[in-house]
Structures are given as C-alpha cells and as structure tokens.
Design an enzyme around this catalytic site. Structure first.
Site, PDB file in Angstrom:
ATOM      1  N   LYS A 185       0.860  -1.093  -0.074  1.00 52.44           N
ATOM      2  CA  LYS A 185       0.119  -0.081   0.075  1.00 52.44           C
ATOM      3  C   LYS A 185       0.929   1.369  -0.139  1.00 52.44           C
ATOM      4  CE  LYS A 185      -3.900   1.791   2.662  1.00 52.44           C
ATOM      5  NZ  LYS A 185      -4.919   1.845   3.811  1.00 52.44           N
ATOM      6  N   SER A 235      -9.952   1.911   2.916  1.00 53.15           N
ATOM      7  CA  SER A 235      -8.712   2.702   2.059  1.00 53.15           C
ATOM      8  C   SER A 235      -7.882   1.834   1.243  1.00 53.15           C
ATOM      9  CB  SER A 235      -7.939   3.625   2.900  1.00 53.15           C
ATOM     10  OG  SER A 235      -7.216   2.855   3.825  1.00 53.15           O
ATOM     11  N   SER A 281     -10.168  -0.832   6.905  1.00 51.11           N
ATOM     12  CA  SER A 281      -9.794  -0.336   5.514  1.00 51.11           C
ATOM     13  C   SER A 281      -8.847  -1.738   4.938  1.00 51.11           C
ATOM     14  CB  SER A 281      -8.697   0.847   5.570  1.00 51.11           C
ATOM     15  OG  SER A 281      -9.493   1.943   5.708  1.00 51.11           O
TER      16      SER A 281
END
Length: 462
Positions: free
Chosen positions: A79, A149, A173
């Site tokens: 990420k 997210s 997330s």
C-alpha cells in the site's frame, strides 16, 4: 495455468520445489499488470526493474541452497502508505508527490528479509481517509468501487496482479475492500504487527496486515509480518506462533457468537442471507452458535470518529497549513472538522472505548469467535453517496459501521468471501476473535473456505 493465476501458497510450493523460477513468476505478474491495470488502476507505481532484480536475486539464492521460506521469490504489492526506501510513497496524495523515503517500513523490511519480490505500490484512498479509493475500480464490475482505504491492494489481489499485498485498517480498511473485492483480509490484533514507517491515520486505531487470495496465504504472510518492534511503541512483545499450524483442524466443538443486534441492522437482504448461510455451513462442520447481544452499540460510531478525526487532524496539522489546496475535497473536509473538536470530547471517546473493550471481553466468555457480515452491502457504484435501508445512510458510515468494532476493541478480524450477489458482486463473512487469537480466526476461515463451493473464484478481466 499462467504463473500469475497461482495462489501465494501454490506459488511458494512450486518455487520451493524448483518447479517454478521466481523470474518466471515475476515476468508473468508484470505481464498481468500491464494487461489489466489500465482498467483497474490498482497500482500507484509499478516497480518492474526492482521486481526483476529481486526475482533474479531470489532465483540465485534458491539455486545456491539458501531458500528462506514460503515468501521467497513470491510477488507482493505494498500500500502506498507504507515507506519503501528509494521508491516514492505518496499516500495517493498530491501533497506528497515527491516524497521518497530513505528507509523501509518495518513490514517491508520483513518482506524483503523473507525474499519477497516487490512489484509495486498500491493505491489508497488519500492518506487512508476514506472507503472508496477513487483511483481504483472493482475488478468484479468496473462500474463499482473496490472499497477502501486499501482498495488498490484488494483490487490487485482480486485481479491476480500479485500474490500477497499489504493493507492498513483504521476503520475497516483491510476488511472493507477485501469484502468488496472478494479477497481474504486479516486485521491482526492491535500491536501484533509493527506500524513503523507507515503514515498514520489514527495512532490509537491503526493496524497493518495482509490481503490475499486464500486464508492459508494470509497465514503465510503473517508468519513474516508479525512480531515485536521496539521502534514501534504500539507493538506488543507477544510470542509469535506459526500461523499455519493447525490451520486445517476444523471447527468441531467451537462456539461462535452470532449478534442479535447491530451487525444485522440496516443490511442488504442478499448479504444477510449469504452470511447466515455461511454460519450454517460452520455449524454443519460441528461448531455451535450462541446468540449474543453486543454491548454499548449506540456508542460505536461516535467513539470511532471521536478518536479518529482529531488524531488525523493532529497528524496533518503542519501539512494542512502548508498545502491545504492539494488535498482532495473529501479528505480536507474531515481534516478541517478535526481541528474544531474539543480535547474533552476526544478524552471522553478514549474513556468510552475502554468501556467498550471491557464489555466485549465479558461478552467473549465461552466463545471462540463472533461471526458477522463484513459489510452491510456489496460494493457501491462509482459516484454513489448513500445506501437506502428505508433511511439514507452515507456509504462511509455504512461500511465503517460494521468494521469499527474491530478497531475499537483491537481484536483480530478476518474477512473471507462467502458468495456473490445476484449482480455478481462479492459478499464477506467477518470473523472476530480474542486478543492475539489470529490462529483461531484463521482456522475458522480456513474451515469455511474449504467447505465453500465459491472459494477461489476470481473476476473475469480477460
């Protein structure tokens, strides 16, 4: 079968037996990214040169008899909230377009030490402050969001563009995009995995963990990621087990709690049906189910946002004053709002969270896990602002509502796919366990996965 189609576990077995070269695997995955990511948009950056260098190094090490374990030579995505030395870490924000860290985050250090091959940085909702990930589309239907997210990580796994990925989870997330994209996502216990080198959204609620195709894949990643880090005061010096041990032991004799309140309030009927059918599968495997009532449910959302919003604004205070115009509108609104919250309200939220944790500890007496829907609905359409349950509810509220208990309590939470809606969109089953009981949570997920006819399905992208 193309190498990119293998699960992490399958790829590891083939590399370990020298049936497959890490170089072949990396080439296949990079080809897959080139073929489909133009439509999905999972990657903020593709590190092709780094990946091939990592893969060649792994191949040479393995040929020399220096095999490091299951992640050696296997491809991973990280990420874009997670620091990577010499590679831009932008948090998918224009405010950090030129940010190139000089050191790896702890989880990247661990992945590199295990010989994993980094193929790229995956998109996040800007600074992890949202559940949409607007740069990315859902591989099951490109007209829908991937969740967030960690939407880029989940979309990359679902699209078979890497074998394992790193996500973070502050209000859901990891689990939100995993449910939306039909992947396996594990939010470990608070303090199980180091957050050093990861941009914070909320210090009190942040977690980091794996997103994968299968439960066994997630267990293999946890064997590398978990462990105490004295440089992260949030980590706990807790013994790290082999997360794959006993994974196939089944659930016979286990006792699960099924909430009668909160999780099944305001929920899509298809999702409720799929989750209850998954519970029936587990009882058919020998588990018992006990109805439970969750404590203090009226406080969950106010406490979640009462902690998250001011902490996020505190983190961004300096940058917000220097580059406010470069933030996206939705994130800036939340950051501005956090500056207006009273310190007394923040302290009260922290104190109420302690009461919630106490209530859940008491509720867990005699239970091995709590079963619930990961999300109350499948993936929203791009541009959709609300769900309608008879009343309008914003998408962010709906998704965080069923995820926040795991963050407030700090308990391990696993999302596993439990079917598809009539529109062909994934549905997730959430398994919440006791502190540091990731092996139990994974064992339950593996038992369900083995009995689930739809396990392992992937979207058709061509």
């Amino acid at each position: 079968m193309h190498p990119y189609e293998l699960t992490l576990t399958e790829a590891a077995e083939k590399i370990g037996s020298k049936e497959l070269s890490p170089v072949e695997l990396a080439e296949s995955v990079l080809g897959r990214i080139e073929a489909v990511d133009g439509r999905v948009g999972a990657f903020a950056a593709v590190t092709a040169d780094r990946a091939m260098a990592d893969a060649k190094r792994a191949a040479d090490d393995i040929a020399a008899g220096n095999y490091r374990g299951a992640l050696h030579g296997v491809t991973v995505g990280v990420k874009d909230l997670v620091d990577t030395a010499g590679i831009a870490t932008t948090s998918s924000s224009k405010t950090r377009a030129d940010n190139v860290p000089n050191a790896d985050a702890a989880v990247v250090e661990r992945l590199s030490g295990a010989g994993a091959v980094l193929v790229g940085k995956t998109h996040t909702h800007e600074f992890a402050y949202g559940v949409i990930t607007p740069t990315t589309r859902n591989p099951w239907n490109l007209d829908h969001i991937p969740g967030g997210s960690s939407g880029g990580s989940a979309a990359a796994i679902a699209s078979q563009m890497c074998h394992g990925a790193i996500g973070t989870d502050t209000g859901g997330s990891i689990r939100i995009p995993s449910a939306a994209c039909g992947t396996v996502g594990l939010k470990p216990t608070y303090g199980r995995v180091s957050r050093r080198g990861i941009t914070s959204l909320s210090w009190a609620l942040d977690h980091v963990g794996p997103i994968t195709r299968t439960v066994h894949d997630a267990a293999l990643m946890m064997n590398v990621l978990a462990g105490y880090d004295r440089a992260d005061p949030g980590t706990v010096d807790e013994p790290v087990p082999d997360f794959t041990a006993g994974l196939d032991s089944g659930v016979k004799g286990m006792v699960f709690g099924l909430p009668t309140n909160y999780f099944f309030d305001n929920i899509d009927l298809e999702v409720e049906s799929a989750v209850r059918a998954a519970v029936d599968v587990l009882t058919g495997l020998g588990a018992q189910v006990r109805e439970i009532e969750l404590p203090m449910t009226e406080t969950y959302m106010s406490v979640e946002f009462g902690i998250l919003v001011p902490e996020a604004s505190a983190y961004h205070q300096k940058l917000l004053r220097e580059k406010a115009d470069l933030y996206t509108d939705d994130v800036r609104v939340f950051l501005d709002a956090g500056e207006l919250m009273l310190a007394t309200d923040y302290i009260k939220a922290l104190r109420v969270r302690t009461l919630i944790q106490d209530g859940w500890r008491d509720m867990f007496e005699g239970l091995d896990a709590v079963l619930a829907p990961t999300l109350p609905s499948t993936a929203a359409r791009v541009g959709q602002d609300t769900f309608n349950w008879g009343v309008e509810e914003p998408v962010i509220n709906a998704y965080v509502r069923t995820s926040a208990p795991g963050n407030l309590t700090g308990l391990p939470g696993l999302s596993v796919p439990c079917g598809l809606s009539n529109d062909g969109l994934p549905i997730g089953l959430q398994i919440l366990g006791k502190p540091f009981a990731e092996p139990t949570v994974l064992r339950i997920g593996a038992a369900y996965e083995a009995a689930n006819p739809s396990a392992g399905k992937v979207p058709t992208l061509g």
